[in-house]
Design an enzyme around this catalytic site. Structure first.
Site, mmCIF file in Angstrom:
data_model
loop_
_atom_site.group_PDB
_atom_site.id
_atom_site.type_symbol
_atom_site.label_atom_id
_atom_site.label_comp_id
_atom_site.label_asym_id
_atom_site.label_seq_id
_atom_site.Cartn_x
_atom_site.Cartn_y
_atom_site.Cartn_z
ATOM 1 N N PRO A 10 51.780 62.713 62.670
ATOM 2 C CG PRO A 10 52.914 64.663 62.148
ATOM 3 C CD PRO A 10 52.891 63.545 63.135
ATOM 4 C CG ASN A 11 49.982 64.672 57.529
ATOM 5 O OD1 ASN A 11 48.862 65.152 57.430
ATOM 6 N ND2 ASN A 11 51.067 65.407 57.743
ATOM 7 N NE ARG A 18 51.520 61.540 54.039
ATOM 8 C CZ ARG A 18 52.437 61.508 54.986
ATOM 9 N NH1 ARG A 18 52.413 60.556 55.900
ATOM 10 N NH2 ARG A 18 53.377 62.409 55.026
ATOM 11 C CE1 TYR A 23 55.481 58.123 53.662
ATOM 12 C CE2 TYR A 23 54.026 59.529 52.367
ATOM 13 C CZ TYR A 23 55.127 59.379 53.191
ATOM 14 O OH TYR A 23 55.877 60.472 53.544
ATOM 15 C CG ASN A 74 56.192 56.678 60.935
ATOM 16 O OD1 ASN A 74 56.753 57.776 60.869
ATOM 17 N ND2 ASN A 74 55.755 56.033 59.861
ATOM 18 C CB ALA A 77 56.392 65.972 59.143
ATOM 19 C CG HIS A 80 62.082 65.026 59.044
ATOM 20 N ND1 HIS A 80 62.980 63.986 59.000
ATOM 21 C CD2 HIS A 80 60.964 64.578 58.389
ATOM 22 C CE1 HIS A 80 62.428 62.961 58.345
ATOM 23 N NE2 HIS A 80 61.205 63.301 57.972
ATOM 24 C CG ASP A 87 64.481 67.633 74.855
ATOM 25 O OD1 ASP A 87 65.542 67.147 74.403
ATOM 26 O OD2 ASP A 87 64.317 68.858 75.015
ATOM 27 C CD GLU A 98 64.031 57.754 63.603
ATOM 28 O OE1 GLU A 98 65.048 57.704 64.331
ATOM 29 O OE2 GLU A 98 63.893 58.573 62.682
ATOM 30 C CG HIS A 100 61.109 57.158 59.142
ATOM 31 N ND1 HIS A 100 60.210 58.118 59.561
ATOM 32 C CD2 HIS A 100 62.197 57.287 59.940
ATOM 33 C CE1 HIS A 100 60.748 58.801 60.554
ATOM 34 N NE2 HIS A 100 61.951 58.318 60.806
ATOM 35 C CB SER A 102 59.196 56.625 52.493
ATOM 36 O OG SER A 102 59.431 57.675 53.425
ATOM 37 N NE ARG A 107 59.799 60.757 50.589
ATOM 38 C CZ ARG A 107 58.723 60.966 51.362
ATOM 39 N NH1 ARG A 107 58.569 60.240 52.473
ATOM 40 N NH2 ARG A 107 57.835 61.854 51.024
ATOM 41 N NE ARG A 111 59.939 63.894 52.719
ATOM 42 C CZ ARG A 111 58.763 64.361 53.188
ATOM 43 N NH1 ARG A 111 58.399 64.114 54.424
ATOM 44 N NH2 ARG A 111 57.961 65.040 52.400
#
Ligand code: DQA
Length: 146
Positions: A10-11, A18, A23, A74, A77, A80, A87, A98, A100, A102, A107, A111
């Site tokens: 998302p986002n 953004r 970012y 990635n 959100a 978290h 699963d 994984e 990220h 940032s 932060r 997070r």
């Protein structure tokens, strides 16, 4: 041919506009074109996608894992919050790096915890969009399907 799926949560469709101080200015399309060039050189079949929907990410991870493909994830959100994504990784056997953009550990406290990290093959955090390239290289250095 080896398959790598780059999945964005998302986002991340808003990258470039953004919170650029966190970012950066690059867009998701910029990242896609960089990775596609690397994949072409390496002879890897790469798919690149983004969704704002948790269940969609779950389905994509399941499909990748069951097909023996690797994943650069990635999850935004959902990292978290999502036991379902954790699963899906565990249940389908997907090999996941994984990522990220940032440094989530520098932060907000919320997070700092990831549901994904414990089931990921590795984690790349805080290198900006270069993290995607680092993840791609890391997967190449691992044995296919190992
Ligand atoms: C992010 C970090 C997450 O905490 C955040 O919710 C995102 C982006 C990153 O790439 O730095 O959406 O995953």
């Amino acid at each position: 041919m080896r398959q790598i799926h780059v999945l964005n949560g998302p986002n991340l469709n808003l990258l470039g506009r953004r919170e650029p101080s966190i970012y950066g200015a690059a867009t998701l399309a910029d990242i896609e074109s960089e990775l596609s060039a690397l994949a072409k050189k390496a002879g890897v079949a790469l798919t690149f996608s983004q969704t704002n929907l948790e269940g969609e990410l779950v389905a994509q991870i399941q499909n990748a894992g069951l097909a023996g493909a690797d994943v650069i994830l990635n999850a935004g959100a959902y990292t978290h919050t999502s036991v379902a994504i954790r699963d899906a990784i565990k249940g389908s056997g997907a090999r996941v790096i994984e990522v990220h953009i940032s440094n989530v550990h520098a932060r907000e406290e919320f997070r700092h915890h990831s549901y994904i990290s414990a089931v990921a093959a590795g984690i790349i955090v805080g290198f900006g969009i270069a993290g995607y390239k680092l993840a791609f290289q890391a997967l190449l250095d691992l044995n296919p399907g190992a």
